[in-house]
Motif scaffolding. Structure first.
Motif, PDB file in Angstrom:
ATOM      1  N   LEU A 157     -25.195 -15.543   4.826  1.00  0.00           N
ATOM      2  CA  LEU A 157     -25.622 -14.045   5.405  1.00  0.00           C
ATOM      3  C   LEU A 157     -25.536 -13.846   6.937  1.00  0.00           C
ATOM      4  O   LEU A 157     -26.137 -15.025   7.599  1.00  0.00           O
ATOM      5  CB  LEU A 157     -26.749 -13.611   4.892  1.00  0.00           C
ATOM      6  CG  LEU A 157     -27.345 -12.626   5.432  1.00  0.00           C
ATOM      7  CD1 LEU A 157     -26.474 -11.277   4.599  1.00  0.00           C
ATOM      8  CD2 LEU A 157     -28.768 -12.007   5.013  1.00  0.00           C
ATOM      9  N   ASP A 158     -24.782 -13.041   7.273  1.00  0.00           N
ATOM     10  CA  ASP A 158     -24.896 -12.615   8.660  1.00  0.00           C
ATOM     11  C   ASP A 158     -25.343 -11.164   8.636  1.00  0.00           C
ATOM     12  O   ASP A 158     -24.605 -10.278   8.574  1.00  0.00           O
ATOM     13  CB  ASP A 158     -23.372 -12.900   9.338  1.00  0.00           C
ATOM     14  CG  ASP A 158     -23.181 -12.565  10.706  1.00  0.00           C
ATOM     15  OD1 ASP A 158     -24.317 -12.089  11.360  1.00  0.00           O
ATOM     16  OD2 ASP A 158     -22.172 -13.068  11.322  1.00  0.00           O
ATOM     17  N   ALA A 159     -26.542 -10.990   8.807  1.00  0.00           N
ATOM     18  CA  ALA A 159     -27.188  -9.841   8.701  1.00  0.00           C
ATOM     19  C   ALA A 159     -27.187  -8.940   9.982  1.00  0.00           C
ATOM     20  O   ALA A 159     -26.777  -9.172  11.090  1.00  0.00           O
ATOM     21  CB  ALA A 159     -28.476  -9.706   7.880  1.00  0.00           C
ATOM     22  N   PHE A 186     -27.916 -18.949   7.737  1.00  0.00           N
ATOM     23  CA  PHE A 186     -28.506 -17.681   7.889  1.00  0.00           C
ATOM     24  C   PHE A 186     -28.060 -17.605   9.255  1.00  0.00           C
ATOM     25  O   PHE A 186     -28.672 -18.279  10.364  1.00  0.00           O
ATOM     26  CB  PHE A 186     -30.214 -17.785   7.749  1.00  0.00           C
ATOM     27  CG  PHE A 186     -30.944 -16.372   7.952  1.00  0.00           C
ATOM     28  CD1 PHE A 186     -30.341 -15.322   7.637  1.00  0.00           C
ATOM     29  CD2 PHE A 186     -32.213 -16.347   8.227  1.00  0.00           C
ATOM     30  CE1 PHE A 186     -31.149 -14.006   7.772  1.00  0.00           C
ATOM     31  CE2 PHE A 186     -33.119 -15.317   8.591  1.00  0.00           C
ATOM     32  CZ  PHE A 186     -32.341 -14.018   8.222  1.00  0.00           C
ATOM     33  N   GLU A 187     -27.322 -16.484   9.316  1.00  0.00           N
ATOM     34  CA  GLU A 187     -26.858 -16.174  10.904  1.00  0.00           C
ATOM     35  C   GLU A 187     -27.134 -14.905  11.560  1.00  0.00           C
ATOM     36  O   GLU A 187     -27.355 -13.918  10.779  1.00  0.00           O
ATOM     37  CB  GLU A 187     -25.366 -16.053  10.609  1.00  0.00           C
ATOM     38  CG  GLU A 187     -24.405 -15.910  11.875  1.00  0.00           C
ATOM     39  CD  GLU A 187     -22.907 -16.163  11.650  1.00  0.00           C
ATOM     40  OE1 GLU A 187     -22.488 -16.834  10.678  1.00  0.00           O
ATOM     41  OE2 GLU A 187     -22.155 -15.600  12.363  1.00  0.00           O
ATOM     42  N   GLU A 188     -27.496 -15.033  12.895  1.00  0.00           N
ATOM     43  CA  GLU A 188     -27.857 -13.904  13.885  1.00  0.00           C
ATOM     44  C   GLU A 188     -28.596 -12.718  13.310  1.00  0.00           C
ATOM     45  O   GLU A 188     -28.269 -11.699  13.312  1.00  0.00           O
ATOM     46  CB  GLU A 188     -26.407 -13.282  14.257  1.00  0.00           C
ATOM     47  CG  GLU A 188     -26.472 -12.861  15.859  1.00  0.00           C
ATOM     48  CD  GLU A 188     -25.462 -12.072  16.388  1.00  0.00           C
ATOM     49  OE1 GLU A 188     -24.155 -12.472  15.795  1.00  0.00           O
ATOM     50  OE2 GLU A 188     -25.583 -11.315  17.199  1.00  0.00           O
ATOM     51  N   LEU A 190     -24.932 -25.516  15.030  1.00  0.00           N
ATOM     52  CA  LEU A 190     -24.414 -24.914  16.318  1.00  0.00           C
ATOM     53  C   LEU A 190     -23.249 -23.894  16.061  1.00  0.00           C
ATOM     54  O   LEU A 190     -22.554 -23.994  15.161  1.00  0.00           O
ATOM     55  CB  LEU A 190     -24.217 -25.592  17.417  1.00  0.00           C
ATOM     56  CG  LEU A 190     -24.055 -25.430  18.882  1.00  0.00           C
ATOM     57  CD1 LEU A 190     -25.402 -24.893  19.456  1.00  0.00           C
ATOM     58  CD2 LEU A 190     -23.693 -26.708  19.827  1.00  0.00           C
ATOM     59  N   ARG A 191     -23.036 -22.918  16.867  1.00  0.00           N
ATOM     60  CA  ARG A 191     -21.978 -22.067  16.836  1.00  0.00           C
ATOM     61  C   ARG A 191     -21.052 -22.015  18.209  1.00  0.00           C
ATOM     62  O   ARG A 191     -21.588 -22.147  19.144  1.00  0.00           O
ATOM     63  CB  ARG A 191     -22.267 -20.629  16.430  1.00  0.00           C
ATOM     64  CG  ARG A 191     -21.446 -19.686  15.847  1.00  0.00           C
ATOM     65  CD  ARG A 191     -21.866 -19.123  14.630  1.00  0.00           C
ATOM     66  NE  ARG A 191     -21.102 -17.997  13.882  1.00  0.00           N
ATOM     67  CZ  ARG A 191     -20.096 -18.382  13.090  1.00  0.00           C
ATOM     68  NH1 ARG A 191     -19.491 -19.515  12.877  1.00  0.00           N
ATOM     69  NH2 ARG A 191     -19.243 -17.519  12.571  1.00  0.00           N
ATOM     70  N   THR A 192     -19.840 -21.968  17.891  1.00  0.00           N
ATOM     71  CA  THR A 192     -18.947 -21.882  18.844  1.00  0.00           C
ATOM     72  C   THR A 192     -17.628 -21.256  18.458  1.00  0.00           C
ATOM     73  O   THR A 192     -17.388 -20.558  17.325  1.00  0.00           O
ATOM     74  CB  THR A 192     -18.340 -23.299  19.607  1.00  0.00           C
ATOM     75  OG1 THR A 192     -18.010 -23.086  20.771  1.00  0.00           O
ATOM     76  CG2 THR A 192     -17.602 -24.141  18.408  1.00  0.00           C
ATOM     77  N   VAL A 226     -17.415 -22.883  13.541  1.00  0.00           N
ATOM     78  CA  VAL A 226     -16.281 -22.255  14.508  1.00  0.00           C
ATOM     79  C   VAL A 226     -16.358 -20.569  14.230  1.00  0.00           C
ATOM     80  O   VAL A 226     -15.869 -20.233  12.895  1.00  0.00           O
ATOM     81  CB  VAL A 226     -14.950 -22.680  14.666  1.00  0.00           C
ATOM     82  CG1 VAL A 226     -14.018 -22.023  15.269  1.00  0.00           C
ATOM     83  CG2 VAL A 226     -15.194 -24.155  14.983  1.00  0.00           C
ATOM     84  N   HIS A 227     -16.555 -19.693  15.024  1.00  0.00           N
ATOM     85  CA  HIS A 227     -16.688 -18.346  14.812  1.00  0.00           C
ATOM     86  C   HIS A 227     -15.517 -17.604  14.948  1.00  0.00           C
ATOM     87  O   HIS A 227     -14.544 -17.848  15.956  1.00  0.00           O
ATOM     88  CB  HIS A 227     -17.760 -17.740  15.863  1.00  0.00           C
ATOM     89  CG  HIS A 227     -17.567 -16.190  15.952  1.00  0.00           C
ATOM     90  ND1 HIS A 227     -17.447 -15.489  16.971  1.00  0.00           N
ATOM     91  CD2 HIS A 227     -17.396 -15.343  14.710  1.00  0.00           C
ATOM     92  CE1 HIS A 227     -17.166 -14.092  16.695  1.00  0.00           C
ATOM     93  NE2 HIS A 227     -17.377 -13.973  15.472  1.00  0.00           N
ATOM     94  N   GLY A 228     -14.977 -16.893  13.965  1.00  0.00           N
ATOM     95  CA  GLY A 228     -13.700 -16.131  14.102  1.00  0.00           C
ATOM     96  C   GLY A 228     -12.516 -16.777  13.508  1.00  0.00           C
ATOM     97  O   GLY A 228     -12.369 -17.838  13.382  1.00  0.00           O
TER      98      GLY A 228
HETATM   99 MG    MG Z   1     -21.356 -13.772  12.945  1.00  0.00          MG
END
Ligand code: MG
Ligand code: LLH
Length: 386
Positions: free
Chosen positions: A207-209, A233-235, A281-283, A310-312
């Motif tokens: 989930l990215d809420a 659980f994201e951001e 971690l996120r990059t 990796v985001h995106g």
């Molecule tokens: Mg996101």
């Protein structure tokens, strides 16, 4: 003699899009309409070029003339570490005018140039680690469109469709302003529950809420997600508050992932790790200043036995995944029942991230980042060159 960077150009061109962003920057399906896109091209004295699609707001003529051209013209394009550091150090005096995103676009173009010069895909240049990666389906945000993503039942029906398409992991972006009634912890829990019930236990869910919940709202939502066996659980909160994320991560069993949007490149990511603010971690190439900094982030996490997701989407992020092993998935999206993500836009000959029936994306074999631009279309549609 070493070839040097001779020409840097941002060409703004028109193309057709079937999505549009709302007042808060969230993307949704829309009728086909003309939009402007931009292509950054860096060319060296041997005629090798690196190309990447960019957001021209980050590479305005003043940014190109004041920071980027003085740092790059006449330099060896293969000296990416030196060029990245010299640009990153100019950020201090630029007071926000030279963004991490701008750094990222330039770095991606230099990697693409190197790949074309040497005839190799970027992920091989970085050090190939795998030639295929599983994708997770990343949905668009909730909306108010009938049959779209307007209700928990809509999310559940779409999740079933995505599993039938081959995806083994799905990330929900639920409702955010300006959608009426958003944000709502209760509605988010209802959607997450409906999706888990619809796909069963064998599919990984994330989930990215809404990104501005309070600590107590985020904790309530996180506890519901761990009951539903969600993967991360994201951001859920403003990411500038590292201590809020440490507070949350300490109380939840479900892995907390971040940061996605924080400025400060790989340096900020190191702070998150040492603060205990995330479990994963996120990059991402446009988040931390390109491939050069994103690889550092992935390796930093690896040395702490931490996954780094990796985001995106896009060729740069796919290349990162081909050269590392501590990110499990490629983020494929944003997806919506009323939008065909696989349709090739007019400025491309093919998409870089086609998916097979098992939910797997293969790394591109083309030299450079692997984008398949229709350069004739882009040339004919160019309206402005900076
Ligand atoms: Mg996101
Ligand atoms: O708000 C959105 O539309 C999404 O959060 C989007 O920014 C997306 O890039 C994201 O967060 N992916 O993880």
């Amino acid at each position: 003699m070493t070839s040097t960077i001779e020409h840097i150009e941002v060409a703004v061109f028109t193309t057709v899009a079937k999505t549009a962003v709302d007042a808060h920057g969230h993307r949704h399906p829309s009728p086909a309409h003309e939009v402007c896109e931009a292509l950054l091209t860096i060319t060296d004295t041997d005629g090798a070029s690196g190309r990447v699609l960019v957001q021209p707001d980050h590479l305005r003529p003043t940014v190109l003339d004041k920071y980027i051209r003085p740092a790059l013209l006449g330099q060896d394009p293969l000296d990416r570490e030196r060029l990245w550091t010299s640009l990153a150090r100019k950020q201090r005096g630029a007071h926000g005018g030279l963004t991490d995103r701008a750094l990222g676009f330039v770095d991606l173009a230099l990697w693409d140039l190197a790949g074309h010069r040497l005839g190799l895909p970027v992920w091989k240049l970085l050090g190939g680690a795998r030639d295929a990666v599983p994708a997770y389906a990343s949905t668009m945000c909730g909306d108010e469109t009938p049959g779209g993503l307007a209700t928990p039942a809509d999310f559940a029906a779409f999740a079933v469709h995505l599993v039938e398409r081959g995806y083994r992991a799905i990330k929900l972006h639920t409702w955010m302003p300006p959608v009426a009634g958003a944000p709502s912890v209760a509605l988010d829990i209802a959607a997450c529950t409906a999706v888990r019930e619809a796909v069963g236990p064998g599919v990984e869910l994330m989930l990215d809420a809404n990104h501005w919940y309070s600590r107590t709202e985020a904790l309530k939502l996180g506890r519901a997600l761990q009951e539903l066996d969600y993967y991360w659980f994201e951001e859920p909160m403003e990411e500038a508050s590292i201590s809020s994320y440490r507070w949350l991560a300490e109380q939840l069993d479900i892995p907390v992932i971040g940061p996605e949007t924080s400025w400060g490149k790989n340096f900020t990511r190191a702070e998150w790790v040492t603060a205990g603010a995330c479990d994963i971690l996120r990059t991402g190439t446009t988040d931390v200043g390109g491939i050069t900094a994103a690889v550092r982030t992935l390796h930093l996490a690896e040395a702490f036995n931490i996954d780094c997701e990796v985001h995106g989407n896009g060729s740069g992020n796919l290349s990162l995944l081909g050269a590392t092993t501590n990110g499990r998935w490629y983020e494929r999206g944003l997806l919506h029942p009323h939008f065909d993500f696989d349709e090739v836009p007019p400025h491309l000959n093919s998409i870089v991230d086609a998916i097979d029936d098992e939910g797997i994306v293969r790394l591109p074999q083309r030299p450079g980042l692997g984008d398949d631009f229709d350069l004739d279309y882009i040339k004919a549609s160019t309206i402005n060159r900076n």
